[in-house]
Design a protein around this motif. Sequence first.
Motif, short mmCIF file in Angstrom:
data_model
loop_
_atom_site.label_atom_id
_atom_site.label_comp_id
_atom_site.label_asym_id
_atom_site.label_seq_id
_atom_site.Cartn_x
_atom_site.Cartn_y
_atom_site.Cartn_z
N UNK A 55 57.24 30.50 26.26
CA UNK A 55 57.60 31.89 26.53
C UNK A 55 57.70 32.14 28.04
N UNK A 56 56.82 31.54 28.82
CA UNK A 56 56.89 31.69 30.28
C UNK A 56 58.20 31.12 30.81
N UNK A 57 58.61 29.97 30.29
CA UNK A 57 59.88 29.36 30.70
C UNK A 57 61.05 30.27 30.35
N UNK A 58 61.03 30.85 29.16
CA UNK A 58 62.09 31.77 28.75
C UNK A 58 62.11 32.99 29.67
N UNK A 59 60.95 33.52 30.01
CA UNK A 59 60.89 34.69 30.90
C UNK A 59 61.43 34.36 32.29
N UNK A 60 61.09 33.18 32.80
CA UNK A 60 61.56 32.79 34.14
C UNK A 60 63.08 32.59 34.14
N UNK A 61 63.59 32.00 33.07
CA UNK A 61 65.03 31.71 32.99
C UNK A 61 65.80 32.78 32.22
N UNK A 62 65.25 33.94 32.09
CA UNK A 62 65.76 35.01 31.23
C UNK A 62 67.27 35.21 31.30
N UNK A 63 67.81 35.43 32.47
CA UNK A 63 69.24 35.74 32.62
C UNK A 63 70.09 34.49 32.80
N UNK A 64 69.48 33.32 32.86
CA UNK A 64 70.23 32.09 33.07
C UNK A 64 70.42 31.27 31.80
N UNK A 69 70.67 29.63 23.16
CA UNK A 69 69.45 28.92 23.56
C UNK A 69 68.29 29.91 23.65
N UNK A 70 68.56 31.10 24.17
CA UNK A 70 67.53 32.14 24.27
C UNK A 70 67.02 32.49 22.87
N UNK A 71 67.93 32.72 21.93
CA UNK A 71 67.53 33.06 20.56
C UNK A 71 66.72 31.94 19.92
N UNK A 72 67.14 30.71 20.10
CA UNK A 72 66.41 29.57 19.52
C UNK A 72 65.02 29.47 20.13
N UNK A 73 64.94 29.59 21.45
CA UNK A 73 63.64 29.54 22.13
C UNK A 73 62.70 30.65 21.66
N UNK A 74 63.23 31.86 21.57
CA UNK A 74 62.40 32.98 21.12
C UNK A 74 61.98 32.81 19.67
N UNK A 75 62.88 32.28 18.84
CA UNK A 75 62.53 32.06 17.43
C UNK A 75 61.43 31.01 17.31
N UNK A 76 61.48 29.99 18.16
CA UNK A 76 60.43 28.96 18.13
C UNK A 76 59.09 29.56 18.54
N UNK A 77 59.09 30.36 19.61
CA UNK A 77 57.84 30.99 20.06
C UNK A 77 57.31 31.94 18.97
N UNK A 78 58.21 32.70 18.35
CA UNK A 78 57.80 33.60 17.28
C UNK A 78 57.19 32.81 16.12
N UNK A 79 57.80 31.69 15.75
CA UNK A 79 57.28 30.86 14.65
C UNK A 79 55.91 30.29 15.01
N UNK A 80 55.74 29.88 16.25
CA UNK A 80 54.44 29.34 16.69
C UNK A 80 53.35 30.39 16.54
#
Length: 166
Positions: A55-64, A69-80
């Motif tokens: 989640x920290x990585x997603x927040x740092x790279x938010x607009x990039x 990829x953002x949706x997949x990353x957030x879905x993985x964090x949500x599942x965790x």
Amino acid sequence: MSPARPLDKIAAGLAFLLGLAAILGALGSQYIGGLVPCELCLEQRLAYYWGLPLLALILVLWNRLPLPVWYIGMAIVLAIFAWGTYMGAFHAGVEWGFWPGPTACTGLGEEFSLDALNDLKPVIGCDVVQFRFLGISLAGYNALISLAIVVLLFASIAFQYRRNRH
């Protein structure tokens, strides 16, 4: 005047801060408060150890990040953290005697010492509650906090979807 932050990033940031506070509280209760975590306590922490860095990585790279990829990353964090919610609720149920816990850490009593075997640290049974506040154990609070993180992450995904749908 600075531009308003999108609600998706605010919700994700709050989820991160809540998770960070929870894991720091757990580590503090162990290393400062002297509580000994059981096998299920340690397993519940895995959601924070895996989910927060991602989640920290997603927040740092938010607009990039590309949106898929953002949706997949957030879905993985949500599942965790959904798994973390389950683990906290399962552990709380073991503490209340609703169902049995792992045989490796249930029914050991208040404190079972293996000092005679290689001077190991005390082992706390997963069904032993070392601390309650307002009738809720730390495992119960972990379930509630993990659920709040799941809700915040789901809200973040929903806000992002709504914003990008138009």
